[in-house]
Scaffold this motif. Structure first.
Motif, PDB file in Angstrom:
ATOM      1  N   VAL A  82       0.834  -1.193   0.043  1.00 32.11           N
ATOM      2  CA  VAL A  82       0.072  -0.043  -0.081  1.00 32.11           C
ATOM      3  C   VAL A  82       0.876   1.230   0.196  1.00 32.11           C
ATOM      4  O   VAL A  82       0.758   2.231  -0.809  1.00 32.11           O
ATOM      5  CB  VAL A  82      -1.048  -0.043   1.414  1.00 32.11           C
ATOM      6  CG1 VAL A  82      -1.815   1.341   1.275  1.00 32.11           C
ATOM      7  CG2 VAL A  82      -1.778  -1.076   1.189  1.00 32.11           C
ATOM      8  N   LEU A  83       1.734   1.441   0.856  1.00 31.93           N
ATOM      9  CA  LEU A  83       2.681   2.552   0.976  1.00 31.93           C
ATOM     10  C   LEU A  83       3.381   2.890  -0.325  1.00 31.93           C
ATOM     11  O   LEU A  83       3.610   3.781  -0.823  1.00 31.93           O
ATOM     12  CB  LEU A  83       3.769   2.418   2.007  1.00 31.93           C
ATOM     13  CG  LEU A  83       3.128   2.586   3.576  1.00 31.93           C
ATOM     14  CD1 LEU A  83       4.498   2.579   4.510  1.00 31.93           C
ATOM     15  CD2 LEU A  83       2.503   4.035   3.751  1.00 31.93           C
ATOM     16  N   LEU A  84       3.951   1.606  -1.042  1.00 32.77           N
ATOM     17  CA  LEU A  84       4.873   1.876  -2.299  1.00 32.77           C
ATOM     18  C   LEU A  84       3.733   2.218  -3.200  1.00 32.77           C
ATOM     19  O   LEU A  84       4.162   3.204  -3.861  1.00 32.77           O
ATOM     20  CB  LEU A  84       5.521   0.538  -2.603  1.00 32.77           C
ATOM     21  CG  LEU A  84       6.120   0.670  -3.881  1.00 32.77           C
ATOM     22  CD1 LEU A  84       7.350   1.583  -3.851  1.00 32.77           C
ATOM     23  CD2 LEU A  84       6.718  -0.907  -4.283  1.00 32.77           C
ATOM     24  N   THR A  85       2.575   1.563  -3.343  1.00 30.53           N
ATOM     25  CA  THR A  85       1.833   2.404  -4.362  1.00 30.53           C
ATOM     26  C   THR A  85       1.333   3.577  -4.281  1.00 30.53           C
ATOM     27  O   THR A  85       1.446   4.367  -5.119  1.00 30.53           O
ATOM     28  CB  THR A  85       0.426   1.250  -4.416  1.00 30.53           C
ATOM     29  OG1 THR A  85       0.988  -0.304  -4.451  1.00 30.53           O
ATOM     30  CG2 THR A  85      -0.428   1.640  -5.384  1.00 30.53           C
ATOM     31  N   MET A  86       1.000   3.946  -3.084  1.00 32.57           N
ATOM     32  CA  MET A  86       0.547   5.222  -2.816  1.00 32.57           C
ATOM     33  C   MET A  86       1.718   6.076  -3.213  1.00 32.57           C
ATOM     34  O   MET A  86       1.598   7.458  -3.656  1.00 32.57           O
ATOM     35  CB  MET A  86       0.175   5.569  -1.505  1.00 32.57           C
ATOM     36  CG  MET A  86      -0.974   4.889  -0.951  1.00 32.57           C
ATOM     37  SD  MET A  86      -1.809   4.889   0.392  1.00 32.57           S
ATOM     38  CE  MET A  86      -2.054   6.891   0.526  1.00 32.57           C
ATOM     39  N   PHE A  87       3.014   5.894  -2.605  1.00 29.03           N
ATOM     40  CA  PHE A  87       3.907   6.764  -2.845  1.00 29.03           C
ATOM     41  C   PHE A  87       4.385   7.093  -4.402  1.00 29.03           C
ATOM     42  O   PHE A  87       4.667   7.976  -4.884  1.00 29.03           O
ATOM     43  CB  PHE A  87       5.074   6.363  -2.234  1.00 29.03           C
ATOM     44  CG  PHE A  87       6.216   7.545  -2.240  1.00 29.03           C
ATOM     45  CD1 PHE A  87       6.214   8.712  -1.431  1.00 29.03           C
ATOM     46  CD2 PHE A  87       7.452   7.096  -2.845  1.00 29.03           C
ATOM     47  CE1 PHE A  87       7.241   9.524  -1.423  1.00 29.03           C
ATOM     48  CE2 PHE A  87       8.735   7.989  -2.848  1.00 29.03           C
ATOM     49  CZ  PHE A  87       8.492   9.389  -2.248  1.00 29.03           C
ATOM     50  N   GLN A  88       4.149   5.839  -5.199  1.00 30.22           N
ATOM     51  CA  GLN A  88       4.486   6.020  -6.506  1.00 30.22           C
ATOM     52  C   GLN A  88       3.485   6.899  -7.280  1.00 30.22           C
ATOM     53  O   GLN A  88       3.670   7.511  -8.213  1.00 30.22           O
ATOM     54  CB  GLN A  88       4.831   4.520  -7.279  1.00 30.22           C
ATOM     55  CG  GLN A  88       6.037   3.797  -6.803  1.00 30.22           C
ATOM     56  CD  GLN A  88       6.243   2.480  -7.187  1.00 30.22           C
ATOM     57  OE1 GLN A  88       4.968   1.844  -7.655  1.00 30.22           O
ATOM     58  NE2 GLN A  88       7.338   1.994  -7.568  1.00 30.22           N
ATOM     59  N   ALA A  89       2.200   6.569  -6.759  1.00 32.52           N
ATOM     60  CA  ALA A  89       1.154   7.363  -7.419  1.00 32.52           C
ATOM     61  C   ALA A  89       1.228   8.886  -7.174  1.00 32.52           C
ATOM     62  O   ALA A  89       1.187   9.839  -8.140  1.00 32.52           O
ATOM     63  CB  ALA A  89      -0.437   6.890  -6.675  1.00 32.52           C
ATOM     64  N   LEU A  90       1.769   9.208  -6.007  1.00 33.01           N
ATOM     65  CA  LEU A  90       2.213  10.657  -5.791  1.00 33.01           C
ATOM     66  C   LEU A  90       3.201  11.180  -6.501  1.00 33.01           C
ATOM     67  O   LEU A  90       3.142  12.167  -7.280  1.00 33.01           O
ATOM     68  CB  LEU A  90       2.553  10.677  -4.347  1.00 33.01           C
ATOM     69  CG  LEU A  90       3.520  12.268  -3.741  1.00 33.01           C
ATOM     70  CD1 LEU A  90       2.139  13.258  -3.856  1.00 33.01           C
ATOM     71  CD2 LEU A  90       3.752  12.125  -2.486  1.00 33.01           C
ATOM     72  N   LEU A  91       4.257  10.494  -6.700  1.00 32.15           N
ATOM     73  CA  LEU A  91       5.478  10.731  -7.753  1.00 32.15           C
ATOM     74  C   LEU A  91       5.014  10.909  -9.157  1.00 32.15           C
ATOM     75  O   LEU A  91       5.159  11.794 -10.006  1.00 32.15           O
ATOM     76  CB  LEU A  91       6.770   9.938  -7.488  1.00 32.15           C
ATOM     77  CG  LEU A  91       7.068   9.776  -6.155  1.00 32.15           C
ATOM     78  CD1 LEU A  91       8.479   8.857  -6.250  1.00 32.15           C
ATOM     79  CD2 LEU A  91       7.502  11.006  -5.486  1.00 32.15           C
ATOM     80  N   LEU A  92       4.120  10.102  -9.572  1.00 29.35           N
ATOM     81  CA  LEU A  92       3.744   9.803 -10.810  1.00 29.35           C
ATOM     82  C   LEU A  92       2.945  10.986 -11.115  1.00 29.35           C
ATOM     83  O   LEU A  92       2.929  11.915 -12.120  1.00 29.35           O
ATOM     84  CB  LEU A  92       2.755   8.762 -11.223  1.00 29.35           C
ATOM     85  CG  LEU A  92       2.198   8.379 -12.661  1.00 29.35           C
ATOM     86  CD1 LEU A  92       3.516   8.126 -13.767  1.00 29.35           C
ATOM     87  CD2 LEU A  92       1.324   7.266 -12.841  1.00 29.35           C
TER      88      LEU A  92
END
Length: 932
Positions: free
Chosen positions: A441-451
């Motif tokens: 969840v954390l990785l997915t959300m953080f990558q969504a933020l960066l994207l």
């Protein structure tokens, strides 16, 4: 209060809701989907034989077609590939039919010719496998068959056979008797594609307000093929022509009405982002609540996109969320009962592939249901896994079946996972495993933020239009809850401000909705565009100041994670990269570390080996290199390549520390072991159980250190060659991987032997009689390049990228690809040696500068001069690499080239890292035997 196009946003919301809901018709409902050429063309074919005046029933539809045909000969071809194909096939059929009428325009033959030319060109280039639009696999074959049979117009193209196979596979599951027994089905919406397969008289009882599942084209087909004329169906079509988006111009949408779909999307979008019930007048609030409640109850807890229509998970989930937001608590029990599958929620029966966005909406509905967030813990965990796994296997560009914009899926995912995170931190979802939250969840959300941050355009927009820009704003708004976003709050605020400025500047350009939504063809909705735009202007960041400690996952502090960002900032390849972006990649890399450590197979013995410090660098090299190429590689490929990178280090340790300590005779046996391992690999790769033998063979009773080497190397080769991504690669790519893997291991043996043949004394190189006599060029391009693991790793990533087909298709591409792998590996070895001269002399390792070419008449004295020459040669090798890459860019597909470029960036990064710091593990070696 914020101003928007000269008026406070609150007033804009009230005015919009009044206008939107004011179009509601008590019989038919409402809908604002944009006009679709496909449906307009099908409706234009309706011909009434009986009556006072037989003829075309909807001549305005044909006139609309004539007005909208483009100069290319096609219709509405801008939004997606299938739009132009499906619209033009239907338009061609309509023009061909009408050409036989005395009222046909004089240029009808020219129009036919141009449309046919357009289709020949478009069908030739069509990527059938990448198409996601509703029922295209039924509708396109139907039109091709009708054109061939009734109009003698034939088309042949590369994707025709695969297309018809997809159609046949889908229809093999279709049983017409299921429809005749009055069971509603989503296939009714595409009834026009079933001519010759169903009895249209027997589906008449399935009409809803005169339509076939609210589809103008399906209803038109029903009228034309039923044995008796249906006045109610004609009345429905006349209402669509007059009240639909065309407003009497002749244009009709792909679906009408879309009452539940549009109301639920508008209500949830606004109310989730700060709009309260006070924005509705009492009358409108009561009306909306009543419409949704009645549809929910009529379906027993689920609903379709309009009342009485076949229910689907997406509209049902949104209806549940909307009612709960309106203060009407409802259950998600029927949603779970009807649509839950083994690993996700299906949108409807006979679905060809799952919908990412629908599952995001289901997750939000489960979390908002009246039973409370913990009641559906099993289903919640299932959907979280589906969302995160889907994201994991893509590069962030989610291809969803209901919306063309990847930002739409990113927005929904951000909203859903932000809710999960808040509940987790509040202790409300203790059933969800911490590993799922921490590693997914954390990785997915953080990558969504960066994207989202990195994909914003210079003018503040996202994508190409207002609605996509609103998606970007709403995604960032949700992701502000993420503790890992703290260092980037200022960047987020600037991005939000830029997005809103863009919306304000383009607010008056509302004549046409943004065509992002997927039906049979792509459409837009003025209501949805307006709702998302207003929500983006009214929303405020979620007020939850979570810290890393609140996650209770044992993560290091942000300050500690970010310590290494200053080091990476020194790398030349990041000289133009903003500081925040490097910090973001460092945080993202830290989220991979746990998965990397857990995923490395325990192949090589760690006893006596030093700490694996290289593991701290490996995630950043792949995350940072991938970012330089706009995230072309998926998370799964990143992790796979991180694992291979770690194993290459461990092979180096094993060969130097374990094999390197053996006698010359035993080392000769090790070469035989490597040959044997690959012979067994070849003889067992087709074994029934699909595994490779890893027994000790002739060394089973041998107590010496060599006895453990064969099972170790067998385990390593098995891990590489039996990886699922490798197993799904083409035969050619798998063969090249095996060859390069074997060369990789044998080159280590040669390196060990060369190390034995060299001694250093007082800075002077002493070469034994068995030392290699090859030139530096020959050694560094072959054995040395193989020793780096570069060609092996290059073959490995090609296997992961190819997916059953050769990653590089032509002989020329393959040749250039191998040239690239050789150049990048050679340059990397030179830079590695440049940075490790002292260590190599301490550990008796052969270094590039030890070759004759770097000496003065055979005497190695001036190390600094030798290093300067070596660095210049490495720069030349880089020029060769750049030339090869430029040639490959001209020949290969862009995704494949960018993936290979990312691989090269990662490899180059190791070179730049070696200039700053020697990353190679130091190995404690035993004294070498002085046998010659």
């Amino acid at each position: 209060m914020a101003q928007f196009i000269g008026r406070p946003v609150g007033e804009q919301v009230k005015a919009f809701l009044e206008e939107f809901l004011g179009g509601y018709d008590n019989k038919y409902g409402l809908g604002s989907m944009s006009c679709a050429i496909y449906d307009t063309a099908i409706v234009s074919l309706v011909y009434k034989q009986s009556g006072v005046k037989p003829g075309w029933v909807f001549p305005s539809c044909f006139e609309y077609l004539l007005k909208t045909q483009e100069e290319s000969g096609g219709w509405q071809s801008g939004a997606s590939e299938i739009d132009g194909i499906l619209n033009t096939l239907a338009g061609l059929l309509a023009i061909s039919k009408h050409s036989k009428d005395s009222t046909a325009p004089p240029d009808i033959a020219y129009r036919l010719e141009k449309a046919t030319q357009y289709l020949n060109n478009s069908l030739e280039k069509w990527n059938v496998g990448a198409t996601v639009h509703v029922a295209f696999e039924i509708l396109v074959p139907m039109l091709l068959e009708v054109l061939a049979k009734t109009e003698d117009i034939h088309f042949d193209f590369p994707g025709k056979s695969p297309l018809f196979k997809i159609r046949d596979k889908k229809l093999s599951k279709f049983d017409p008797s299921f429809l005749y027994s009055k069971h509603s089905s989503s296939i009714l919406h595409s009834l026009e594609g079933l001519v010759g397969r169903v009895d249209y008289d027997r589906v008449a009882p399935l009409k809803i307000f005169g339509s076939m599942m609210a589809s103008p084209s399906a209803t038109a087909a029903y009228i034309m093929h039923a044995s008796t004329w249906d006045e109610e169906a004609e009345d429905y079509l006349r209402h669509v022509v007059s009240a639909g988006a065309g407003k009497g111009s002749g244009g009709v949408p792909s679906a009408f009405p879309s009452t539940i779909f549009e109301i639920t999307w508008v209500v949830t979008t606004l109310m989730e982002h700060g709009v309260t019930a006070e924005a509705f007048s009492d009358e409108r609030l009561s009306m909306v609540t009543r419409i949704l409640q009645e549809s929910y109850k009529a379906g027993g807890g689920i609903t379709g996109f309009a009342p009485q229509l076949t229910a689907d998970a997406d509209d049902s989930a949104m209806c549940i969320t909307a009612l709960n937001l309106l203060g009407v608590p409802v259950s998600a029990a029927k949603l779970v009962e009807e649509f839950e599958t083994t690993d996700h929620f299906k949108t409807y029966d006979m679905e060809r592939n799952p919908s990412f966005s629908a599952n995001c909406n289901v997750l939000i509905a489960l979390l908002s249901s009246t039973e409370g967030p913990c009641h559906y813990a099993v289903q919640t965990e299932k959907v979280i896994k589906f969302i995160c796994n889907t994201w994991w296997t893509t590069n962030g560009e989610i291809d969803d079946k209901w919306n063309l914009s990847p930002m739409y899926s990113t927005m929904l995912m951000s909203k859903a996972l932000s809710r999960v995170l808040l509940l987790w931190c509040a202790g409300a979802h203790k059933e969800i495993p911490g590993a799922l939250v921490g590693q997914h969840v954390l990785l997915t959300m953080f990558q969504a933020l960066l994207l989202t941050l990195r994909s914003q355009n210079a003018d503040g927009s996202w994508g190409t239009c207002r609605e996509e820009t609103a998606y970007g704003i709403l995604a960032l708004n949700a992701l502000t809850v993420l503790p890992l976003a703290r260092p980037f709050r200022a960047k987020i605020d600037v991005a939000l401000s830029g997005g809103r400025t863009f919306l304000e500047q383009h607010a008056r350009l509302c004549l046409e909705p943004d065509r992002l939504w997927i039906e049979k063809v792509t459409y837009g909705s003025q209501s949805l565009t307006k709702a998302y735009t207003l929500a983006a202007m009214t929303c405020v960041p979620w007020k939850h100041d979570l810290s890393v400690e609140d996650l209770r996952l044992g993560l290091p502090s942000l300050e500690k994670i970010l310590q290494s960002s200053k080091f990476y900032r020194k790398l030349p390849m990041f000289s133009q990269t903003p500081e925040w972006s490097i910090q973001a990649s460092v945080i993202e890399s830290s989220l991979f570390l746990g998965k990397l450590e857990a995923g490395i197979p325990r192949v090589f013995p760690r006893e006596g080996m030093r700490e694996e410090k290289y593991l701290a660098f490996i995630p950043f090299t792949w995350v940072g290199g991938n970012e330089l190429q706009n995230r072309v590689l998926s998370n799964q490929i990143l992790l796979d390549m991180m694992t291979i990178s770690a194993l290459i280090y461990q092979v180096d340790e094993f060969m130097e520390g374990v094999v390197g300590s053996l006698s010359r005779d035993d080392m000769g046996h090790v070469k035989s072991v490597i040959e044997t391992v690959f012979e067994e690999t070849n003889s067992n790769h087709t074994a029934k159980n699909g595994t490779i033998k890893s027994g000790t063979g002739d060394f089973a009773n041998d107590p010496s250190p060599i006895a453990s080497i064969k099972p170790t190397l067998s385990h390593f080769t098995e891990f590489v060659l039996r990886h699922p991504g490798v197993l799904s690669a083409s035969s050619y790519d798998k063969q090249q991987l095996q060859i390069n893997l074997k060369d990789f291991l044998l080159s280590h043996m040669t390196q060990v032997e060369d190390n034995h043949a060299i001694q250093y004394k007082n800075g002077t190189v002493k070469i034994k009689s068995s030392a290699p006599r090859r030139s530096f060029f020959d050694w560094v391009r072959s054995i040395s390049a193989n020793h780096t693991g570069g060609p092996f790793a290059f073959s490995y990533i090609l296997c992961l990228l190819g997916n059953q087909t050769d990653a590089l298709e032509t002989a020329e591409e393959k040749f250039i690809g191998e040239d690239i792998s050789r150049h990048i590996s050679t340059a990397c070895r030179m830079i590695n040696d440049w940075g490790s001269v002292d260590r190599d002399r301490l550990e008796y390792n052969l270094n590039s500068v030890d070759f004759y070419e770097f000496s003065h008449e055979g005497q190695h004295g001036d190390v600094m001069k030798a290093k300067i020459e070596l660095f210049q040669i490495a720069k030349y090798e880089q020029k060769c690499l750049d030339l090869a890459l430029s040639e490959l860019e001209k020949k290969s597909k862009s995704h494949m080239f960018n993936s290979i470029k990312a691989f090269c960036d990662v490899t180059n990064m190791y070179g730049e890292l070696y200039v700053l710091k020697d990353l190679t593990p130091r190995v404690r070696k035993r004294a070498y035997e002085e046998t010659v």
